[in-house]
Motif scaffolding. Structure first.
Motif, short mmCIF file in Angstrom:
data_model
loop_
_atom_site.label_atom_id
_atom_site.label_comp_id
_atom_site.label_asym_id
_atom_site.label_seq_id
_atom_site.Cartn_x
_atom_site.Cartn_y
_atom_site.Cartn_z
N MET A 172 -3.34 1.79 -2.96
CA MET A 172 -4.04 2.28 -1.78
C MET A 172 -5.02 3.39 -2.15
O MET A 172 -6.15 3.46 -1.65
CB MET A 172 -3.05 2.77 -0.73
CG MET A 172 -3.69 3.28 0.54
SD MET A 172 -2.45 3.75 1.78
CE MET A 172 -3.53 4.34 3.09
N ILE A 173 -4.59 4.29 -3.05
CA ILE A 173 -5.44 5.40 -3.45
C ILE A 173 -6.66 4.89 -4.22
O ILE A 173 -7.78 5.39 -4.06
CB ILE A 173 -4.65 6.42 -4.28
CG1 ILE A 173 -3.59 7.08 -3.40
CG2 ILE A 173 -5.57 7.48 -4.85
CD1 ILE A 173 -4.15 7.79 -2.19
N LEU B 187 -4.55 13.82 1.89
CA LEU B 187 -3.80 12.60 1.57
C LEU B 187 -3.00 12.84 0.31
O LEU B 187 -3.47 13.49 -0.63
CB LEU B 187 -4.76 11.42 1.36
CG LEU B 187 -4.13 10.05 1.11
CD1 LEU B 187 -3.33 9.61 2.33
CD2 LEU B 187 -5.20 9.02 0.78
N GLU C 292 -8.19 2.18 -3.70
CA GLU C 292 -9.13 1.69 -2.69
C GLU C 292 -9.81 2.86 -1.99
O GLU C 292 -11.02 2.82 -1.73
CB GLU C 292 -8.39 0.82 -1.68
CG GLU C 292 -7.84 -0.48 -2.26
CD GLU C 292 -7.04 -1.27 -1.24
OE1 GLU C 292 -6.86 -0.77 -0.10
OE2 GLU C 292 -6.57 -2.37 -1.58
N ARG C 293 -9.05 3.91 -1.69
CA ARG C 293 -9.63 5.07 -1.00
C ARG C 293 -10.64 5.78 -1.91
O ARG C 293 -11.72 6.19 -1.46
CB ARG C 293 -8.53 6.05 -0.60
CG ARG C 293 -7.61 5.55 0.50
CD ARG C 293 -8.29 5.59 1.84
NE ARG C 293 -7.38 5.21 2.91
CZ ARG C 293 -6.65 6.10 3.59
NH1 ARG C 293 -6.72 7.39 3.31
NH2 ARG C 293 -5.85 5.69 4.56
N LEU C 294 -10.29 5.94 -3.17
CA LEU C 294 -11.17 6.66 -4.09
C LEU C 294 -12.52 5.96 -4.25
O LEU C 294 -13.55 6.62 -4.41
CB LEU C 294 -10.50 6.80 -5.46
CG LEU C 294 -9.32 7.77 -5.55
CD1 LEU C 294 -8.71 7.72 -6.93
CD2 LEU C 294 -9.75 9.19 -5.22
N TYR D 180 -14.14 16.30 -1.84
CA TYR D 180 -12.70 16.29 -2.10
C TYR D 180 -12.40 17.05 -3.37
O TYR D 180 -13.18 17.05 -4.33
CB TYR D 180 -12.16 14.86 -2.25
CG TYR D 180 -11.73 14.23 -0.96
CD1 TYR D 180 -10.41 14.34 -0.52
CD2 TYR D 180 -12.62 13.53 -0.18
CE1 TYR D 180 -10.01 13.76 0.67
CE2 TYR D 180 -12.23 12.93 1.01
CZ TYR D 180 -10.93 13.06 1.42
OH TYR D 180 -10.53 12.48 2.59
N PRO E 36 1.63 6.71 0.36
CA PRO E 36 0.70 5.71 -0.18
C PRO E 36 0.90 5.56 -1.69
O PRO E 36 1.26 6.51 -2.38
CB PRO E 36 -0.67 6.31 0.14
CG PRO E 36 -0.43 7.18 1.34
CD PRO E 36 0.94 7.76 1.14
N LYS F 218 -14.13 4.51 -2.03
CA LYS F 218 -14.92 4.55 -0.79
C LYS F 218 -15.19 5.98 -0.31
O LYS F 218 -15.76 6.18 0.76
CB LYS F 218 -14.19 3.79 0.33
CG LYS F 218 -13.96 2.32 0.00
CD LYS F 218 -13.14 1.64 1.09
CE LYS F 218 -12.86 0.19 0.74
NZ LYS F 218 -12.01 -0.48 1.76
N LEU F 219 -14.78 6.96 -1.07
CA LEU F 219 -14.92 8.35 -0.61
C LEU F 219 -16.39 8.77 -0.53
O LEU F 219 -17.19 8.47 -1.41
CB LEU F 219 -14.18 9.29 -1.56
CG LEU F 219 -12.65 9.32 -1.44
CD1 LEU F 219 -12.09 10.35 -2.40
CD2 LEU F 219 -12.21 9.61 -0.03
N THR G 115 0.81 -1.23 0.00
CA THR G 115 0.00 0.00 0.00
C THR G 115 0.84 1.28 0.00
O THR G 115 0.26 2.37 -0.07
CB THR G 115 -0.92 0.03 1.23
OG1 THR G 115 -0.12 -0.06 2.43
CG2 THR G 115 -1.90 -1.14 1.20
#
Length: 256
Positions: free
Chosen positions: A114-115, A168, A117-119, A126, A110, A121-122, A102
């Motif tokens: 990892m990003i 982030l 995955e984050r994107l 942003y 990161p 779930k946002l 990650t």
């Protein structure tokens, strides 16, 4: 008690050997009683010897058993330490694997995985920023990839220092960085990015006694409710970055 017994037995032996009592009517009874006593005494001594030996064997068995128990306990403690060490090693190994999967190995930021995955779930507001180091290829070509790596590490440190805790930053690939600025609109995000670009412009990395100066271009796009971050928001930020490069670099552009 032993002395009195010895004296008594000595008197009995003297009477039995005395010729004056040879015809005494109690001599035979005394002799039988003496012989019986001697036999019983020997038998008792044998029993005492057996009992003493048995007690000694018990003590020896107890010592042996205690030593075996202590050795077993030490082995178990050693195995427990080995097991604990192995478990700790596995935990650290898993943490390293998680970190490697990650985070970027060079900068510690990161990584793209990892990003992604984050994107996906946002849920908050942003603004995405694609940041690219200007003419980075020339640094690698002129000074080598080691110098380029040192520049990337220095840039990552500056970015971390400039952003807020809620933001982030990730290394997106090569000399590109993706910034995710939370709860800000495009104007405020652009001000944050321009301050960051000024910090990068003031950054100086020494390579072989040469001071390398750095500038960066950026493209910004704000997440719109209902759109796909990867397919739309990020694409617009990338297009804005291309516009910043086309119009002279060392600047930031907002997606149309």
């Amino acid at each position: 008690m032993m002395r009195e017994e010895s004296e008594l037995l000595a008197r009995v032996e003297a009477l039995l050997s005395d010729a004056a009592y040879a015809e005494h009517p109690l001599k035979d009874a005394l002799a039988q009683l003496y012989a019986f006593h001697c036999t019983e005494k020997k038998r008792l001594e044998r029993l005492v010897t057996i009992a003493d030996n048995y007690q000694r064997y018990l003590r020896e068995d107890e010592i042996v058993a205690r030593r075996r128990y202590q050795n077993t306990l030490r082995r178990q403690e050693k195995l427990s330490r080995i097991s604990d060490g192995y478990q700790q090693l596995m935990r650290e190994h898993n943490q390293d694997l998680q970190q490697a999967s990650t985070h970027d190995a060079l900068t510690g930021l990161p990584n793209r995985r990892m990003i992604d995955e984050r994107l996906s779930k946002l849920t908050r507001r942003y603004t995405l920023v694609m940041l690219d180091i200007d003419h980075f290829k020339q640094i690698n070509d002129l000074y080598g990839h080691e110098a380029g790596d040192r520049v990337l590490v220095a840039i990552a440190q500056e970015i971390r220092a400039a952003l807020r805790d809620c933001d982030l930053c990730a290394r997106w690939g090569g000399e590109e960085f993706l910034l995710m600025l939370a709860n800000v609109g495009l104007d405020e995000a652009r001000a944050i990015v321009d301050r960051l670009r000024q910090r990068l412009s003031a950054l100086s990395v020494t390579v072989n006694q040469t001071q390398l100066s750095i500038t960066a271009s950026a493209g910004l796009s704000e997440f719109r409710e209902g759109e796909d971050l990867l397919d739309h928001t990020l694409q617009r930020a990338d297009q804005a970055l291309l516009e910043a490069k086309r119009t002279g670099r060392n600047r930031s552009c907002i997606a149309a």
